[in-house]
Design an enzyme around this catalytic site. Structure first.
Site, short mmCIF file in Angstrom:
data_model
loop_
_atom_site.label_atom_id
_atom_site.label_comp_id
_atom_site.label_asym_id
_atom_site.label_seq_id
_atom_site.Cartn_x
_atom_site.Cartn_y
_atom_site.Cartn_z
N GLY A 282 0.78 -1.24 0.00
CA GLY A 282 0.00 0.00 0.00
C GLY A 282 0.81 1.28 0.00
O GLY A 282 0.28 2.35 0.34
N SER A 283 2.07 1.22 -0.43
CA SER A 283 2.86 2.46 -0.41
C SER A 283 2.33 3.47 -1.45
O SER A 283 2.35 4.68 -1.21
CB SER A 283 4.35 2.18 -0.63
OG SER A 283 4.59 1.71 -1.92
N ASN A 284 1.84 2.98 -2.58
CA ASN A 284 1.25 3.91 -3.56
C ASN A 284 -0.04 4.52 -3.03
O ASN A 284 -0.30 5.70 -3.21
CB ASN A 284 0.99 3.20 -4.90
CG ASN A 284 2.25 3.10 -5.72
OD1 ASN A 284 2.69 4.07 -6.33
ND2 ASN A 284 2.88 1.92 -5.71
N LYS B 151 -14.88 -17.05 -7.17
CA LYS B 151 -14.31 -15.81 -7.72
C LYS B 151 -15.44 -14.85 -8.11
O LYS B 151 -15.37 -13.65 -7.89
CB LYS B 151 -13.47 -16.17 -8.95
CG LYS B 151 -12.62 -15.02 -9.46
CD LYS B 151 -12.13 -15.27 -10.85
CE LYS B 151 -10.90 -16.16 -10.88
NZ LYS B 151 -10.35 -16.31 -12.24
N MET C 273 -3.91 -7.35 -6.80
CA MET C 273 -3.33 -8.54 -7.41
C MET C 273 -4.33 -9.43 -8.15
O MET C 273 -4.04 -10.59 -8.40
CB MET C 273 -2.60 -9.37 -6.34
CG MET C 273 -1.47 -8.61 -5.66
SD MET C 273 -0.28 -7.92 -6.82
CE MET C 273 0.64 -9.40 -7.22
N ARG C 274 -5.50 -8.87 -8.49
CA ARG C 274 -6.47 -9.69 -9.24
C ARG C 274 -6.87 -9.00 -10.54
O ARG C 274 -6.77 -7.79 -10.65
CB ARG C 274 -7.73 -9.92 -8.40
CG ARG C 274 -7.40 -10.66 -7.16
CD ARG C 274 -8.55 -11.09 -6.32
NE ARG C 274 -7.97 -11.61 -5.09
CZ ARG C 274 -7.46 -12.82 -4.97
NH1 ARG C 274 -7.51 -13.68 -5.98
NH2 ARG C 274 -6.90 -13.20 -3.83
N ASN D 293 -4.33 1.83 -13.54
CA ASN D 293 -3.40 0.95 -12.83
C ASN D 293 -1.99 1.49 -13.02
O ASN D 293 -1.71 2.24 -13.97
CB ASN D 293 -3.49 -0.47 -13.41
CG ASN D 293 -2.60 -1.45 -12.68
OD1 ASN D 293 -2.47 -1.41 -11.44
ND2 ASN D 293 -1.96 -2.35 -13.41
N HIS E 238 2.07 0.04 -13.26
CA HIS E 238 2.85 -1.19 -13.44
C HIS E 238 4.34 -0.81 -13.45
O HIS E 238 4.73 0.14 -14.13
CB HIS E 238 2.46 -1.88 -14.74
CG HIS E 238 3.14 -3.20 -14.91
ND1 HIS E 238 2.77 -4.32 -14.19
CD2 HIS E 238 4.19 -3.57 -15.67
CE1 HIS E 238 3.56 -5.32 -14.52
NE2 HIS E 238 4.44 -4.91 -15.41
C1 GRF Z 1 3.87 -1.38 -7.37
O1 GRF Z 1 5.18 -1.61 -7.77
C2 GRF Z 1 2.95 -1.30 -8.54
O2 GRF Z 1 3.56 -0.83 -9.69
C3 GRF Z 1 2.54 -2.74 -8.74
O3 GRF Z 1 2.45 -3.27 -7.45
C4 GRF Z 1 3.31 -2.55 -6.57
C5 GRF Z 1 2.49 -2.12 -5.41
O4 GRF Z 1 3.26 -1.56 -4.37
N1 GRF Z 1 1.31 -2.83 -9.50
P1 GRF Z 1 2.54 -0.90 -3.12
O5 GRF Z 1 1.57 -1.95 -2.56
O6 GRF Z 1 1.82 0.32 -3.58
O7 GRF Z 1 3.62 -0.60 -2.14
#
Ligand code: GRF
Length: 188
Positions: A12-14, A65, A90-91, A107, A109
């Site tokens: 969850g850092s983003n 699901k 992650m889904r 999203n 990536h």
């Molecule tokens: C990030 O590197 C993002 O690009 C990818 O998953 C990671 C998530 O990191 N989709 P965080 O959970 O936000 O720390």
């Protein structure tokens, strides 16, 4: 006020970077909620600290699901955000969610798409000996990291750089650009 919902499965850092940026920029955007599919996600702790409501739809508590995805769809419809932000979610979203919110799901990536789609993208670019890598922010469609690209940023992989150092630099790039791109999308 424009409202966004963040979907995250892990660290969850983003998510945290987005919340902090939106609070600071005073640009009429608020993070309405965190939704997670994982009751162990560290993102939940961050949300608590940041006083952001969290909705936990723990994937393994659902019998299929489809049941999970319908619960998610209902929550998203209930909140009806201006933008759904995937940040380490992650889904794969099913087509009935993608279509319901067409053009309103983004999203991030950690590679220069279309290179290194899917899991462990930073490590795969590093091990392949790529000279450059980076981040991609894109719209979400039914594929894995295949939606229309909104923004890309590149960095050079340094000679003899350790993987950990590259990972740190990629995450710093994500934390800087993802909130700003979201802001631009919602204020343009
Ligand atoms: C990030 O590197 C993002 O690009 C990818 O998953 C990671 C998530 O990191 N989709 P965080 O959970 O936000 O720390």
């Amino acid at each position: 006020m424009k409202r966004i919902v963040v979907l995250a499965s892990g660290n969850g850092s983003n998510f945290e970077a987005i919340v902090r940026y939106m609070r600071k920029c005073n640009c009429g955007i608020e993070v309405e909620a965190l939704i997670t599919d994982n009751k162990e996600a560290y993102a939940i702790k961050r949300a608590k600290k940041l006083h952001i409501p969290t909705i936990i739809l723990n994937y393994s508590d659902f019998t299929s699901k489809d049941k999970y995805n319908h619960a998610l769809l209902n929550k998203l419809k209930e909140i009806s955000p201006n933008l759904i932000v995937l940040a380490g979610y992650m889904r794969i979203l099913p087509s009935y969610i993608v279509n319901e919110f067409k053009g309103r799901i983004v999203n991030i990536h950690p590679s220069l798409l279309p290179s290194f789609r899917g899991l462990n993208a930073i490590e795969r670019a590093y091990k392949k000996g790529a000279k450059c890598t980076g981040i991609t922010i894109h719209y979400v469609d039914e594929g894995v990291d295949t939606g229309k690209i909104i923004e890309q940023r590149c960095i050079r992989i340094r000679e003899d750089e350790a993987l950990l150092s590259l990972e740190r630099r990629i995450h710093r790039l994500e934390h800087f650009y993802y909130p700003r791109v979201i802001k631009n999308l919602l204020t343009e």
